[in-house]
Scaffold this motif. Sequence first.
Motif, mmCIF file in Angstrom:
data_model
loop_
_atom_site.group_PDB
_atom_site.id
_atom_site.type_symbol
_atom_site.label_atom_id
_atom_site.label_comp_id
_atom_site.label_asym_id
_atom_site.label_seq_id
_atom_site.Cartn_x
_atom_site.Cartn_y
_atom_site.Cartn_z
ATOM 1 N N ARG A 284 -13.396 -7.657 1.529
ATOM 2 C CA ARG A 284 -12.306 -8.435 0.957
ATOM 3 C C ARG A 284 -11.157 -7.531 0.509
ATOM 4 O O ARG A 284 -9.984 -7.825 0.755
ATOM 5 C CB ARG A 284 -12.827 -9.271 -0.217
ATOM 6 C CG ARG A 284 -11.784 -10.215 -0.787
ATOM 7 C CD ARG A 284 -12.432 -11.263 -1.690
ATOM 8 N NE ARG A 284 -13.111 -10.661 -2.836
ATOM 9 C CZ ARG A 284 -14.428 -10.685 -2.999
ATOM 10 N NH1 ARG A 284 -15.197 -11.267 -2.092
ATOM 11 N NH2 ARG A 284 -14.981 -10.136 -4.063
ATOM 12 N N VAL A 285 -11.515 -6.422 -0.121
ATOM 13 C CA VAL A 285 -10.477 -5.475 -0.546
ATOM 14 C C VAL A 285 -9.769 -4.874 0.663
ATOM 15 O O VAL A 285 -8.546 -4.717 0.671
ATOM 16 C CB VAL A 285 -11.094 -4.373 -1.430
ATOM 17 C CG1 VAL A 285 -10.077 -3.269 -1.713
ATOM 18 C CG2 VAL A 285 -11.593 -4.969 -2.736
ATOM 19 N N ALA A 286 -10.552 -4.531 1.714
ATOM 20 C CA ALA A 286 -9.948 -3.935 2.911
ATOM 21 C C ALA A 286 -8.983 -4.901 3.592
ATOM 22 O O ALA A 286 -7.865 -4.532 3.970
ATOM 23 C CB ALA A 286 -11.045 -3.511 3.877
ATOM 24 N N PHE A 287 -9.410 -6.170 3.751
ATOM 25 C CA PHE A 287 -8.536 -7.159 4.398
ATOM 26 C C PHE A 287 -7.308 -7.460 3.538
ATOM 27 O O PHE A 287 -6.208 -7.664 4.051
ATOM 28 C CB PHE A 287 -9.309 -8.445 4.682
ATOM 29 C CG PHE A 287 -10.314 -8.307 5.777
ATOM 30 C CD1 PHE A 287 -10.015 -7.583 6.925
ATOM 31 C CD2 PHE A 287 -11.562 -8.883 5.688
ATOM 32 C CE1 PHE A 287 -10.943 -7.441 7.948
ATOM 33 C CE2 PHE A 287 -12.494 -8.751 6.703
ATOM 34 C CZ PHE A 287 -12.178 -8.026 7.836
ATOM 35 N N LEU A 288 -7.493 -7.502 2.226
ATOM 36 C CA LEU A 288 -6.369 -7.762 1.336
ATOM 37 C C LEU A 288 -5.328 -6.656 1.434
ATOM 38 O O LEU A 288 -4.118 -6.917 1.501
ATOM 39 C CB LEU A 288 -6.868 -7.895 -0.112
ATOM 40 C CG LEU A 288 -5.781 -8.058 -1.185
ATOM 41 C CD1 LEU A 288 -5.009 -9.350 -0.961
ATOM 42 C CD2 LEU A 288 -6.400 -8.032 -2.581
ATOM 43 N N SER A 289 -5.794 -5.404 1.462
ATOM 44 C CA SER A 289 -4.861 -4.282 1.557
ATOM 45 C C SER A 289 -4.082 -4.328 2.858
ATOM 46 O O SER A 289 -2.864 -4.114 2.884
ATOM 47 C CB SER A 289 -5.618 -2.958 1.436
ATOM 48 O OG SER A 289 -6.524 -2.819 2.519
ATOM 49 N N SER A 290 -4.752 -4.653 3.963
ATOM 50 C CA SER A 290 -4.064 -4.735 5.255
ATOM 51 C C SER A 290 -3.027 -5.848 5.254
ATOM 52 O O SER A 290 -1.908 -5.682 5.760
ATOM 53 C CB SER A 290 -5.087 -4.969 6.375
ATOM 54 O OG SER A 290 -5.995 -3.899 6.461
ATOM 55 N N ALA A 291 -3.381 -7.013 4.663
ATOM 56 C CA ALA A 291 -2.444 -8.142 4.637
ATOM 57 C C ALA A 291 -1.207 -7.811 3.819
ATOM 58 O O ALA A 291 -0.076 -8.107 4.228
ATOM 59 C CB ALA A 291 -3.148 -9.376 4.071
ATOM 60 N N VAL A 292 -1.396 -7.178 2.668
ATOM 61 C CA VAL A 292 -0.254 -6.826 1.812
ATOM 62 C C VAL A 292 0.673 -5.843 2.513
ATOM 63 O O VAL A 292 1.899 -5.997 2.519
ATOM 64 C CB VAL A 292 -0.763 -6.248 0.478
ATOM 65 C CG1 VAL A 292 0.383 -5.651 -0.329
ATOM 66 C CG2 VAL A 292 -1.465 -7.316 -0.329
ATOM 67 N N LEU A 293 0.093 -4.837 3.131
ATOM 68 C CA LEU A 293 0.919 -3.808 3.775
ATOM 69 C C LEU A 293 1.627 -4.362 5.008
ATOM 70 O O LEU A 293 2.787 -4.013 5.274
ATOM 71 C CB LEU A 293 0.037 -2.621 4.132
ATOM 72 C CG LEU A 293 -0.612 -1.931 2.919
ATOM 73 C CD1 LEU A 293 -1.605 -0.885 3.372
ATOM 74 C CD2 LEU A 293 0.439 -1.301 2.031
ATOM 75 N N GLU A 294 0.954 -5.214 5.769
ATOM 76 C CA GLU A 294 1.599 -5.831 6.926
ATOM 77 C C GLU A 294 2.766 -6.714 6.481
ATOM 78 O O GLU A 294 3.801 -6.775 7.150
ATOM 79 C CB GLU A 294 0.574 -6.664 7.708
ATOM 80 C CG GLU A 294 -0.439 -5.845 8.482
ATOM 81 C CD GLU A 294 0.175 -5.101 9.650
ATOM 82 O OE1 GLU A 294 1.240 -5.525 10.138
ATOM 83 O OE2 GLU A 294 -0.395 -4.078 10.056
ATOM 84 N N PHE A 295 2.597 -7.390 5.364
ATOM 85 C CA PHE A 295 3.665 -8.260 4.860
ATOM 86 C C PHE A 295 4.917 -7.461 4.535
ATOM 87 O O PHE A 295 6.026 -7.813 4.969
ATOM 88 C CB PHE A 295 3.169 -9.012 3.619
ATOM 89 C CG PHE A 295 4.253 -9.761 2.901
ATOM 90 C CD1 PHE A 295 4.735 -10.967 3.394
ATOM 91 C CD2 PHE A 295 4.803 -9.255 1.722
ATOM 92 C CE1 PHE A 295 5.737 -11.657 2.740
ATOM 93 C CE2 PHE A 295 5.805 -9.939 1.064
ATOM 94 C CZ PHE A 295 6.273 -11.143 1.560
ATOM 95 N N PHE A 296 4.782 -6.377 3.804
ATOM 96 C CA PHE A 296 5.955 -5.604 3.419
ATOM 97 C C PHE A 296 6.588 -4.899 4.616
ATOM 98 O O PHE A 296 7.816 -4.757 4.686
ATOM 99 C CB PHE A 296 5.580 -4.589 2.335
ATOM 100 C CG PHE A 296 5.433 -5.202 0.976
ATOM 101 C CD1 PHE A 296 6.557 -5.543 0.230
ATOM 102 C CD2 PHE A 296 4.191 -5.466 0.437
ATOM 103 C CE1 PHE A 296 6.432 -6.114 -1.029
ATOM 104 C CE2 PHE A 296 4.055 -6.047 -0.812
ATOM 105 C CZ PHE A 296 5.184 -6.376 -1.548
ATOM 106 N N ALA A 297 5.764 -4.461 5.562
ATOM 107 C CA ALA A 297 6.336 -3.849 6.764
ATOM 108 C C ALA A 297 7.132 -4.881 7.558
ATOM 109 O O ALA A 297 8.229 -4.597 8.066
ATOM 110 C CB ALA A 297 5.219 -3.252 7.618
ATOM 111 N N SER A 298 6.601 -6.101 7.654
ATOM 112 C CA SER A 298 7.299 -7.153 8.399
ATOM 113 C C SER A 298 8.607 -7.528 7.712
ATOM 114 O O SER A 298 9.635 -7.759 8.378
ATOM 115 C CB SER A 298 6.401 -8.386 8.525
ATOM 116 O OG SER A 298 5.203 -8.070 9.196
ATOM 117 N N VAL A 299 8.593 -7.608 6.379
ATOM 118 C CA VAL A 299 9.819 -7.930 5.649
ATOM 119 C C VAL A 299 10.873 -6.857 5.869
ATOM 120 O O VAL A 299 12.069 -7.154 6.094
ATOM 121 C CB VAL A 299 9.511 -8.098 4.143
ATOM 122 C CG1 VAL A 299 10.805 -8.154 3.332
ATOM 123 C CG2 VAL A 299 8.680 -9.341 3.907
ATOM 124 N N ALA A 300 10.470 -5.594 5.837
ATOM 125 C CA ALA A 300 11.433 -4.501 6.035
ATOM 126 C C ALA A 300 12.035 -4.550 7.440
ATOM 127 O O ALA A 300 13.249 -4.363 7.613
ATOM 128 C CB ALA A 300 10.735 -3.164 5.802
#
Length: 612
Positions: free
Chosen positions: A256-272
């Motif tokens: 759960r922690v691993a998937f959460l970290s990937s989702a958060v980082l993908e979100f900010f990369a996509s926004v940028a």
Amino acid sequence: MAEPRASGGGGRTSATDQKAVRGWLARLARGSRFWIWSAVAAGTVAGVATIIQMILLARIIHLGIIDEVPVAELTPFFLGLILALAVRALGQGFQTQLAARCSEQVRRDARRQIHKHWQATGPVALDQPSAGTLAREWIDHVEALHGYFARFLPQMGLSIIVPLMILALVFWLDWLAGIFLVLSAPLIPVFMALVGMGAEKVNQQHFETISRLSGQFLDKVRGLTTLQLFGQTAGAAELIRQRSDHYRRITMKTLRVAFLSSAVLEFFASVAIAVIAIYIGFGLLGYISYGPSAELTLFSGLLILLLAPEFFQPLRTLSQHYHDRAAAMGAGAEILARLSRPVGSHWSVDLADAAAISDVIELNSVSKVFGTDQQVLKELSLTIRQGDVVALTGPSGGGKSTLLHLLAGFLAPDTGTIQLFGQAPGSFRFGWLGQKGFLVQGTWADNLRLTTPDASDIAIATALRNAGMGPLLDSRKYGIHSAVSEDGHGLSGGQARRLSLARIFLANYDLILLDEPTAGLDSDSEVFVLEALHKLAVAGKTLIFSTHHQALLTLANRILLVSGGEVRDARPEAVAESHLQAPGASGCGRFPDPRHPALRHCPARDFQLVYH
């Protein structure tokens, strides 16, 4: 039961522990620095090829759409694009291969450290933790280091080098777009670190839980027969179920922690990337006239858009591999806890000061204390000549096994010195037979070749016959290639003991140490073991064994009474008197017929004492 962790509780490590683990991982990386930097260099080549690929792709589109250049004239650009793709693939392939080589060397070094610690700990202390825990540390914990060294460490270098190259090119094309990249880039490492703090703790709990579960499961499997006899299988199964369910929850928490970290980082990369795309789009449409946006072309704008994902890709890859770092930190904490456990004094011999090769075993003022006040041996001085057959007897807990362990080098004395024919214990080749023989899964020949790998089939058969297994060998269809399991399945307890004893005949040791060689054996098996030891004694071997059995005491030309921390020579008659037993008990006195084969070695005077 698996031993609990020495440091921390509940899977949490202090900042000092984490610093120690990071230092240990850094020392491992230092020995493989060449492979790490080679992997980074290969990744850099792949990054440069990617930049060239994007430049050629943007150029082809610009020339084809804006300048309307014929496709035939674009052939060199297409060939360059294919070449860039090939170089990129080769660079990524070499990066993976070199990183795997680095990981292989690091894991070999880690296992070498664990092995050295096991050697320094000795078989006596090493027998305390569960074999399942040790196996997990040797296999799974070390394997957990692979991702850290094969993926995370090389990616750390690439996440700096490749983005800087792309950033320099973007600043040259459009400094405003470069500022957007600079402002958005730190978001990924910041959130990666925030999520990683929790990931390290969760992985620590994961490795601690699976270590304990492995040890408990192995203990239950080994004691399955005992559990069945006492009707405790249901309770044991329920305990394993509860532990397994706890491990399941920890595993799901880790994922759960691993998937959460990937989702958060993908979100900010996509926004940028979206912000960059909006700027390029409005700049090309003429809605933004500030700064260099008026000079944007299809080539420069498209190239910036193509490079933006590649700018974030190394950082996104690093974030994906951040769980490898967390796993390595968790596994490293368990391994370092093992390596940090104190061990006994190390045996060391200065060759310049070592005594010359002699024909005696010498103990000078040897003392051994367990705990704080349990002194097993006190100022022991003893000399044993080569070829002596020495029996150690005395009450249980008197120090017989401890003395054998000191002679074998399994333990080091707190004070005093020990010399085995002029050499230090642990550096002298000797034979050992404990109260439980050691077997491995395989054949009889496989087990005997543990000590003598190049032994011939004839030599193995001869050793088995010397150990009293001749009739059994003749009755088996496959002879020395008969199968045996590590728990001795297919052999009785006495036969398994004799199979271990046959190794001593095969290896031809000058010194042989035996701890209660007839303990737990039936009368027939005792006879065979007694016959085998007599053959070794006649061959001039130095035998030192602990025993309470009169039949074994009569083999010795010297009997030492170990009691109260002291070791003193005992008269054979006195020892025989102290071992008087009723008919049917162990020792020479158990055989009602004085002509029994096992009593051919009993001196007449001892026989008369037993049967007076």
